[in-house]
Design a protein around this motif. Structure first.
Motif, short mmCIF file in Angstrom:
data_model
loop_
_atom_site.label_atom_id
_atom_site.label_comp_id
_atom_site.label_asym_id
_atom_site.label_seq_id
_atom_site.Cartn_x
_atom_site.Cartn_y
_atom_site.Cartn_z
N PRO A 1 0.88 -1.16 0.11
CA PRO A 1 0.03 0.01 0.12
C PRO A 1 0.95 1.08 -0.17
CG PRO A 1 0.31 -0.94 2.09
CD PRO A 1 0.96 -1.78 1.31
N ASP A 2 0.29 2.41 -0.59
CA ASP A 2 0.91 3.52 -0.46
C ASP A 2 0.33 4.39 0.79
OD1 ASP A 2 2.59 5.66 -0.80
OD2 ASP A 2 1.70 6.30 -2.34
N ILE A 3 0.65 4.69 1.92
CA ILE A 3 0.28 5.33 2.87
C ILE A 3 0.80 6.80 3.02
CG2 ILE A 3 -0.38 5.01 5.45
CD1 ILE A 3 0.07 2.06 5.18
N PRO A 4 -0.03 7.68 2.87
CA PRO A 4 0.62 9.06 2.89
C PRO A 4 0.93 9.70 4.17
CG PRO A 4 -1.77 9.25 2.74
CD PRO A 4 -1.57 7.93 2.75
N THR A 5 1.63 8.93 5.29
CA THR A 5 2.11 9.21 6.47
C THR A 5 3.41 8.83 6.88
OG1 THR A 5 1.17 7.43 7.78
CG2 THR A 5 -0.21 9.05 7.37
N LYS A 6 4.06 9.13 8.01
CA LYS A 6 5.37 8.52 8.44
C LYS A 6 5.32 6.92 8.55
CE LYS A 6 5.85 11.38 11.93
NZ LYS A 6 6.38 12.09 13.13
N GLN A 7 4.07 6.30 8.40
CA GLN A 7 3.95 4.93 8.66
C GLN A 7 3.77 4.12 7.31
OE1 GLN A 7 0.52 5.04 11.28
NE2 GLN A 7 1.69 5.31 13.05
N ASN A 8 4.54 4.69 6.28
CA ASN A 8 4.38 4.04 5.11
C ASN A 8 4.96 2.67 5.13
OD1 ASN A 8 3.41 3.76 2.38
ND2 ASN A 8 4.63 5.51 1.56
N ILE A 9 4.69 2.08 4.07
CA ILE A 9 5.28 0.74 3.65
C ILE A 9 6.02 0.87 2.50
CG2 ILE A 9 4.72 -1.61 3.28
CD1 ILE A 9 3.46 -1.30 5.59
N LYS A 10 7.38 0.53 2.34
CA LYS A 10 8.18 0.65 1.22
C LYS A 10 8.94 -0.79 0.98
CE LYS A 10 9.22 5.34 2.13
NZ LYS A 10 10.52 6.23 2.35
N TRP A 11 8.74 -1.24 -0.19
CA TRP A 11 9.84 -2.39 -0.50
C TRP A 11 11.09 -2.03 -1.27
CZ3 TRP A 11 7.39 -7.94 -1.23
CH2 TRP A 11 6.74 -8.24 -0.27
N ILE A 12 10.70 -0.97 -2.27
CA ILE A 12 11.72 -0.72 -3.29
C ILE A 12 11.40 0.89 -3.43
CG2 ILE A 12 10.29 -1.51 -5.20
CD1 ILE A 12 13.11 -2.16 -6.29
#
Lengths: 255, 383, 130
Positions: A75-86
């Motif tokens: 998901p793309d979460i527009p906060t500091k709690q975002n998820i990133k794989w790449i």
């Protein structure tokens, strides 16, 4: 038929080892109902080489990120709690030790690709209290989302900021219509990161980002001297992130 | 003996009701966290541990501090601690309860907690922390309860308690060392990657834990007919003073190493914590802590002030607040600042996070109140 | 006995509460195994193992599948019933045939009051709307 038969056989095998009954045990052990697919791409140390000269503008990075995040339901979460794989970031953040106030202009603000380094000596694996994150025999640092208790020790342990935590149910930020139905999402409360597309390797396919990169990413076995990654590393100058802390990343950057 | 906790004054019951209220509010908030996830906290991708784990760390220190009384009493037969010893052991029990509570509320998947036992992983320090904390809880429960029961029956405690007591002394040091190892073995976290972290943890524990204990004892003297004994109080104040001196000294060692070596990684966090870079509320707190730490030492070092019943509590409160800011705020935020990308991501606990924390502390206070009620009732009976 | 009446009343209340589930269910219909909707014969005629085995042990099988696939990288399962190979995947194998979660999984799980968290992560096929 009993699925615990395999476990029983393992124990039985160990106990008869002393009786030098190996041939018989081998015959039984091959009876296990679990098989590795013949399509599986095999290696003993998977690695990725990023040709940074081919990745410059946002348009170069976007398809790689899209390829990964869409098939893995990130998901793309527009906060500091975002998820990133790449993802990507500027040089001074990707290589913070490489302090240089007079860096050539072309490199000063250049962006570099970021993902899990699949370290040869992964601190995240060392600290995990449940083996939810572990190193596979082919070198991939894997996540078992079923086992993760969400203590986030691995996030403190990772020196590369490669890990993300599901602070909330990720489906709140996923479009159900666009989800990849062949791959799970995650649940709230577990840590996730790039898995080097283990599920695609099992199917004989290269990682999604590599496939989408038009040659900017090279993937292969570092232990195989004839592999493409070894060839290109032999020919060109490459660096790794934070080499001084001994984690031995398996992601290389060609400069 | 537990039945002695069922009879008490209206003030005792009133206090229990207050605690239950605090726990109730926090438990309600925890339900929200259970449903929505840790998104209700101020934590983020970059600062992935915060207030909960910081409180856990601080309270491990408070639990370990019982050793400061147990050791002189049992090793050196220092009888002045006779009345205090059971309070120290019971404080350790309450503190470990709080520690376990903070670990649980910090988990993303608390229902899978038992995976730590189902898949034991000796290479993880967290696994060992679980082992030593539960072991310490067990040791103190057995030792405290059995010695108190013997006292009630006017007999000597059974012989097998002694080896447990000696074990608990070593064990107390181990719980805080292992907790420090959680942090100091991580590559790439500048503020934590230092061999003196465990020593800093122990010194801060050995001043703050006895300080809290002494404050509670002074309060008990006001509220009940419990008497700690003048000599015990003076000795504890001395122990606290020495430990605080060492604690401040160890911190200054970090400052020296960081700034004299001039290595950015070592300096960066300290500069951030004290507001020289990217100033925010943490810097204000850290300066308050610095002032209170120096202030507490100024009040504690001169014997005349240290032994003054009016000055001592003030000094102790200053000390507790200073060490709490250092470890319950600065340690965690400092560890995650700078991020692995050498950037700064701000963190502040949210209201739900604070309410849940308050409930965990409330549970500890409840356990402490009940245990102290039992201990004081038995002491009263015996005398 | 001190406070005898209080103790007896207390005991009665305790016993009453402990046995509540039993007398609460007296006279109610006996438990019936829910009727599950199996995939049509055109989709599949057999499962990875026999019906009885799956009914009894699908949870252990799924547990073992999960560990073998995720942790050991062994992503194919050889059926002990028909010796065919199946891809180990809840989403891509099981639920390709059993594509009606409400009529298959949920029916039994609801009736047995269990709520496995499989679908917190694994995506169920779209609802059939029945």
């Amino acid at each position: 038929m009993d699925t615990s038969r395999r476990k029983f056989l393992t124990y039985a095998g160990v106990s008869v080892l002393g009786l030098a009954a190996m041939p018989a045990v081998d015959a039984w052990a091959s009876d296990t109902p679990y098989v590795v697919s013949s399509k599986q791409l095999k290696a003993t140390r998977w690695a990725m080489v990023v040709d940074t000269t081919k990745l410059n503008s946002e348009a170069d990075f976007a398809p790689l990120i899209e390829a990964c995040h869409s098939i893995h339901n990130v998901p793309d979460i527009p906060t500091k709690q975002n998820i990133k794989w790449i993802w990507y970031d500027e040089r001074e953040r990707v290589f913070p030790d490489d302090e240089n106030p007079y860096m050539a202009e072309a490199f000063e603000h250049k962006n570099y690709l970021l993902l899990c380094n699949h370290c040869f000596e992964p601190p995240c694996v060392r600290v995990c209290p449940t083996k939810a994150t572990f190193k596979r025999e082919d070198g991939i640092v894997m996540m078992d989302f079923h086992r993760c208790i969400g203590c986030r020790y691995c996030m403190a342990g990772c020196p590369y900021g490669a890990r993300s935590f599901n602070f909330m149910d990720p489906r709140l930020h996923l479009d159900a219509a666009k989800e990849n139905k062949e791959f799970p999402t995650r649940t709230k409360g577990v840590v996730e990161k790039c898995n080097f597309c283990y599920e695609r390797l099992a199917d004989g396919k290269l990682p999604a980002c590599v496939e989408a990169s038009k040659g900017a990413l090279i993937f292969g076995d570092l232990d195989d001297p004839k592999s493409e990654v070894r060839k290109v590393l032999k020919e060109r100058y490459s660096i790794r992130r934070k080499p001084s802390i001994g984690t031995q990343p398996n992601v290389y950057y060609l400069i | 003996m537990l039945e002695t906790a069922l009879k008490g004054s209206s003030r005792y019951w009133g206090w229990l009701v207050v605690l239950l209220g605090v726990i109730g509010v926090g438990a309600g908030m925890y339900l929200v966290q259970w449903n929505q996830g840790l998104t209700i906290t101020g934590l983020s991708r970059d600062v992935s541990w915060g207030f909960y784990i910081a409180q856990f760390t601080y309270m491990v220190g408070v639990a370990a501090a019982a050793v400061m009384l147990v050791l002189p009493y049992y090793f050196h037969h220092y009888k002045a601690f006779k009345n205090m010893i059971i309070l120290a052991e019971f404080q350790a029990i309450a503190a470990v309860t709080v520690c376990l509570g903070f670990i649980v509320v910090d988990l993303g998947q608390p229902q899978r907690l038992m995976n730590v036992l189902l898949h034991p992983t000796p290479n993880s320090i967290l696994f060992w922390d679980m082992v030593v904390l539960n072991g310490y809880l067990f040791l103190n429960l057995v030792i405290g309860w059995v010695t108190l029961q013997s006292e009630r029956k006017h007999v000597h405690p059974p012989k097998w308690v002694k080896p447990l007591v000696y074990t608990s002394i070593v064990w107390a040091v181990s719980i805080h060392t292992v907790t420090a190892f959680l942090y100091q073995g991580l590559p790439g976290r500048h503020y934590w990657l230092t061999a003196i972290l465990a020593a800093r943890f122990l010194s801060s524990a050995f001043c703050s834990g006895p300080a809290i204990l002494l404050l509670v004892a002074l309060l008990l003297e006001k509220l009940t007919d419990f008497r700690a004994g003048e000599e015990a109080k003076r000795s504890m104040a001395k122990i606290i003073t020495y430990a605080m001196c060492v604690n401040v000294f160890f911190f200054l060692l970090e400052v020296f190493t960081g700034f004299y070596s001039n290595i950015p990684g070592h300096e960066h966090t300290i500069k951030f914590l004290f507001g020289f870079e990217h100033g925010n509320y943490v810097a204000v707190c850290m300066w308050i802590a610095a002032v209170l730490a120096i202030g507490s030492l100024a009040l504690l070092i001169p014997p005349a002030w240290r032994d003054n019943a009016k000055v001592l509590p003030v000094a102790l409160i200053a000390l507790v607040v200073a060490t709490w800011i250092d470890k319950g705020l600065g340690l965690l935020i400092g560890g995650f600042t700078p991020t692995p990308f050498e950037t700064v991501t701000e963190y502040a606990p949210t209201v739900p996070e604070l309410l849940i924390s308050l409930a965990v502390y409330g549970t500890g206070a409840l356990v402490l109140t009940i245990l102290y009620k039992v201990a004081l009732t038995v002491k009263k009976e015996v005398s | 006995m001190y406070d005898g009446s209080k103790i007896i009343v207390g005991l009665l209340v305790f016993v009453g509460m402990m046995t509540f589930p039993f007398w609460n269910n007296i006279g109610k219909a006996a438990y019936k195994t829910p009727e599950l909707k199996l995939p049509p014969k055109s989709v599949a005629t057999e499962c990875v193992e026999g019906k009885e085995f799956m009914r009894e042990k699908h949870m252990q099988l799924l547990n073992d599948w999960r560990d073998e696939a995720v942790r050991n990288g062994e992503r194919l399962y050889v059926s002990q019933a028909n010796h065919k190979q199946y891809q180990i995947s809840l989403q891509n194998s099981c639920m390709k045939c059993h594509d009606n979660k409400e009529e298959f999984c949920d029916k039994c799980h609801n009736s047995a009051s269990v709520s496995p968290y499989c679908w917190d992560c694994h995506i169920a096929p779209p609802k059939k709307g029945n």
